[in-house]
Design an enzyme around this catalytic site. Structure first.
Site, PDB file in Angstrom:
ATOM      1  N   SER A 170      45.653  35.865  46.242  1.00  0.00           N
ATOM      2  CA  SER A 170      46.492  34.788  46.752  1.00  0.00           C
ATOM      3  C   SER A 170      46.195  33.440  46.104  1.00  0.00           C
ATOM      4  CB  SER A 170      46.358  34.723  48.278  1.00  0.00           C
ATOM      5  OG  SER A 170      47.379  33.967  48.856  1.00  0.00           O
ATOM      6  N   LYS A 198      48.357  39.681  45.091  1.00  0.00           N
ATOM      7  CA  LYS A 198      49.137  39.122  46.200  1.00  0.00           C
ATOM      8  C   LYS A 198      49.868  37.875  45.701  1.00  0.00           C
ATOM      9  CE  LYS A 198      48.744  37.075  50.811  1.00  0.00           C
ATOM     10  NZ  LYS A 198      49.221  35.728  50.431  1.00  0.00           N
ATOM     11  N   ASP A 246      47.030  29.996  32.086  1.00  0.00           N
ATOM     12  CA  ASP A 246      48.277  29.581  31.436  1.00  0.00           C
ATOM     13  C   ASP A 246      48.121  28.277  30.677  1.00  0.00           C
ATOM     14  OD1 ASP A 246      49.566  31.821  32.366  1.00  0.00           O
ATOM     15  OD2 ASP A 246      50.505  30.824  34.079  1.00  0.00           O
TER      16      ASP A 246
END
Length: 723
Positions: free
Chosen positions: A469, A494, A480
């Site tokens: 999460s 998740k 990224d």
């Protein structure tokens, strides 16, 4: 997530099943019935889940069947209590769960819960009756303890045989641990009686909690219902604070025992409350009567001890140093706000020595992305927050002149989305962190708007299957942006967002909580590159060996998990490019672990764990089990000797800890704590290797200015590091 109750730890799965009115109710004690508030809370929850859930589904006959199956599995997933005849009785309710909720008539679900308690009590009474005769362990028979896919017992006779083997295995475990028959009989009779006592302590809130979670988990794996008791505990877990005495309590037989005294809390400051003390009475105020709490369930005792700040509570205690026959003491404490530091962010420094060079790698361990929402809303400048704590620790590590940072997010199950965004902002200058898509398809960006970085140097994020999460949001954003390396196992997967709905806000305005809270999925989150962590998780840049639990644990193991999807990337610019660095670091990593005894030991221990985990059957023959025990002892002794050699420990080898046949509540609390502390001292091979990889990165950067220009954020520009 609270989907199982206290008896889960007692080998009794407490998740309810709905029943028809003609199902026999509990006859040996008071029959549980739903309260008006509970039937109203069920209907109110259904209105939210059918309208505002991300992937909202109607509460109809089709959903009813799913609720029925989930409720039945939660209640008796191991098929230890009900027979096929009981299940047949339930069948008329398979398509009636929706009507029970909408019509605010939960008599069926509660009747089934009552029958469950009755059947469980009958099974435990039968278990106690078996102890009088004992068992023959020379026979060649086995017990299959993995009953997830087993069939329901056709009749009571078949259940009796199952429980005969179950109790025989309990007896054999104690026998192998060296207990004599009289001691075994006494231990098991007390154990089974304690289970029955806890069954008798169940109330309507337990039954309702279990039934509602069967509904909630059917709509989405991460949707939960919290009754008033569970809601309070969830709130404490998020804000890491409560108002009370500052002691962690644990049930042990019929007593409530002190497991931990929280530093700085009222109990610790009094110096009158200690680990192992038994709390046998609780009184309110300076002179209120002391109420006997022996035999009470743990959460009822806790509710008596917790209370508003600056109020007084008195405890009647049997000190651990005196034993059960010792003189009782009365301890008067003034409740205060207690911070649970054990679950807060922590730091340490690992010194890595390679080729005559020592580099200092700072480590930040973060168990969850906590945030005290209420204190923040009320304008408290010192509200508890994961990102604020981490920022403070980073500044301290900078003063300690560390060369690199590892953020350890292993087994961090997530928490606050805003905290994940804020913490990412500590390592990037400015920009989007995560994209959130609501059920209507609209996409919003969660953005770090604060310029500058608290830490702009080499960074790694350590993850495993338990990283989920909000932790995946942070790890994905760091990856990224090219801001740091992600190292470890693929994460949980998740990719959904939950919101907490206080159902009492939509009730009749009473101040006392009675409807509970609903944690429901309202959105999916996406990486800034447009991909999703849903199902797939975050793939590490440098992978460590998996522990083999991925088929049992993770988003992909849920039948009703949302699918993987992607959206358009956000407008962002990576701050560095680590692609050319990763192969060099992997090469150094592979070279190092190939001749690292600690790494080889970890792999061997993982292999042994997988082998034992895959077992579903145990022999009930004494000679066979004793041979297996001796093999385990030899394997564990060899592992311990290798640990000693690696750690340079010259002391005598400690005795191998084998199965003692006891449940947690039957063991000495002090012995449990001692074992946990010993485990904490063990070398963390994966963390040490991650620190070495970061040290390798630092060495490569320092020796190659061209490489440094690629992999360091804003190289050659002002990073505006925030101090």
């Amino acid at each position: 997530m609270i989907k199982r109750f206290l008896l889960a730890t007692l080998l009794l799965a407490l998740t309810g099943v709905a029943a028809h009115a003609d199902v026999p109710a509990k006859t040996d004690s008071l029959t549980l019935k739903p309260t008006t508030a509970e039937t109203q809370a069920a209907a109110l929850s259904a209105r939210f889940l059918t309208r505002f859930q991300y992937d909202a589904k109607p509460l109809d006959d089709a959903m009813s069947e799913k609720i029925f199956d989930a409720y039945l599995k939660d209640l008796d997933g191991d098929k230890l209590y009900f027979t096929q005849a009981d299940i047949q009785r339930f069948s008329s309710l398979r398509d009636g769960m929706d009507d029970a909720i909408w019509n605010q008539d939960l008599s069926g679900p509660f009747a089934m819960f009552n029958l469950y308690v009755q059947r469980a009590t009958q099974r435990l009474d039968y278990a106690r009756s078996l102890l009088k005769k004992g068992f023959d362990f020379s026979k060649k028979e086995s017990y299959d303890f993995d009953r997830d896919k087993a069939s329901w017992a056709p009749n009571e006779q078949a259940l009796n045989d199952l429980w005969r083997k179950r109790v025989k295995n309990d007896w054999l475990r104690l026998k192998l641990a060296g207990k004599d028959d009289a001691d075994i009989r006494k231990t098991l009779d007390k154990r089974y009686k304690n289970y029955i006592d806890r069954l008798d302590q169940l109330d309507s809130q337990d039954a309702f909690q279990i039934f509602m979670n069967a509904y909630a988990e059917t709509t989405d794996p991460h949707t939960d219902y919290f009754g008033p008791r569970a809601a309070q505990n969830f709130d404490i877990a998020m804000k890491l604070s409560l108002e009370g005495i500052g002691a962690v309590l644990q049930a042990s037989d019929e007593y409530t025992m002190v497991r931990e005294v929280v530093p700085g809390g009222p109990a610790a400051k009094s110096d009158q409350v200690h680990v192992g003390d038994r709390i046998v009475g609780v009184g309110q105020g300076k002179d209120g009567p002391i109420q006997d709490v022996i035999g009470w369930r743990l959460d009822d005792v806790v509710s008596k001890i917790r209370g508003k700040k600056n109020t007084t509570v008195r405890l009647e205690i049997i000190p651990s140093k005196t034993g059960l026959d010792g003189k009782h003491e009365i301890v008067t404490l003034v409740r205060n706000k207690v911070t649970i530091q054990e679950q807060a962010a922590k730091k340490k420094i690992i010194q890595v020595k390679d080729d005559g060079v020592t580099r200092r790698i700072g480590v930040i361990e973060l168990p969850s992305f906590y945030e005290d929402f209420g204190a923040r809303r009320d304008g408290d400048p010192n509200y508890k927050s994961a990102s604020r704590d981490v920022a403070k620790l980073l500044k301290e590590l900078k003063k300690d002149k560390v060369d690199g940072i590892v953020v350890d997010l292993r087994n961090n199950g997530g928490g606050s989305l805003s905290e994940a965004t804020a913490m990412t902002g500590l390592f990037i200058n400015k920009g989007p962190v995560v994209q959130v898509r609501s059920s209507n398809g609209s996409v919003e960006e969660q953005t770090d708007d604060q310029p500058g970085m608290v830490w702009s140097g080499p960074l790694a994020v350590l993850v495993n299957r338990g990283t989920a999460s909000a932790s995946e949001i942070f790890a994905a954003a760091i990856q990224d942006y090219g801001r740091g390396l992600v190292i470890g196992e693929p994460t949980f997967g998740k990719g959904t967002v939950q919101n907490l709905v206080d159902l009492d806000r939509f009730g009749d305005g009473e101040k006392k909580p009675k409807y509970g809270e609903l944690k429901m999925t309202i959105a999916k989150f996406f990486r800034i590159d447009g991909g999703s962590t849903q199902l797939r998780g975050v793939t590490p840049d440098i992978a460590y060996p998996k522990n083999g639990d991925e088929k049992l644990f993770g988003e992909s193991t849920y039948d009703n998990a949302l699918p993987w999807t992607d959206i358009q990337p956000a407008k962002y610019k990576p701050v560095a490019n680590l692609k050319m660095l990763v192969p060099m670091l992997e090469h150094k990593h592979e070279q190092r672990i190939a001749k690292l005894p600690a790494w080889k030991l970890m792999l061997d221990e993982l292999a042994e764990y997988r082998k034992n985990r895959d077992k579903t059957t145990v022999s009930l023959n004494y000679d066979t089990r004793m041979a297996e025990r001796k093999h385990v002892e030899a394997v564990q002794k060899a592992f311990r000797e290798r640990h000693k050699a690696i750690n340079g420990d010259s002391s005598d080898t400690e005795e191998v800890t084998l199965d003692d046949g006891l449940t947690p509540g039957e063991r000495s609390i002090k012995d449990q704590i001692k074992q946990e502390k010993e485990a904490d001292k063990a070398t963390d091979v994966m963390l040490d290797e991650t620190a070495h990889i970061v040290a390798d990165e630092i060495g490569l950067i320092q020796s190659d200015t061209k490489l440094a220009a690629e992999v360091l954020p804003y190289h050659g520009k002002s990073a505006s590091a925030t101090d």
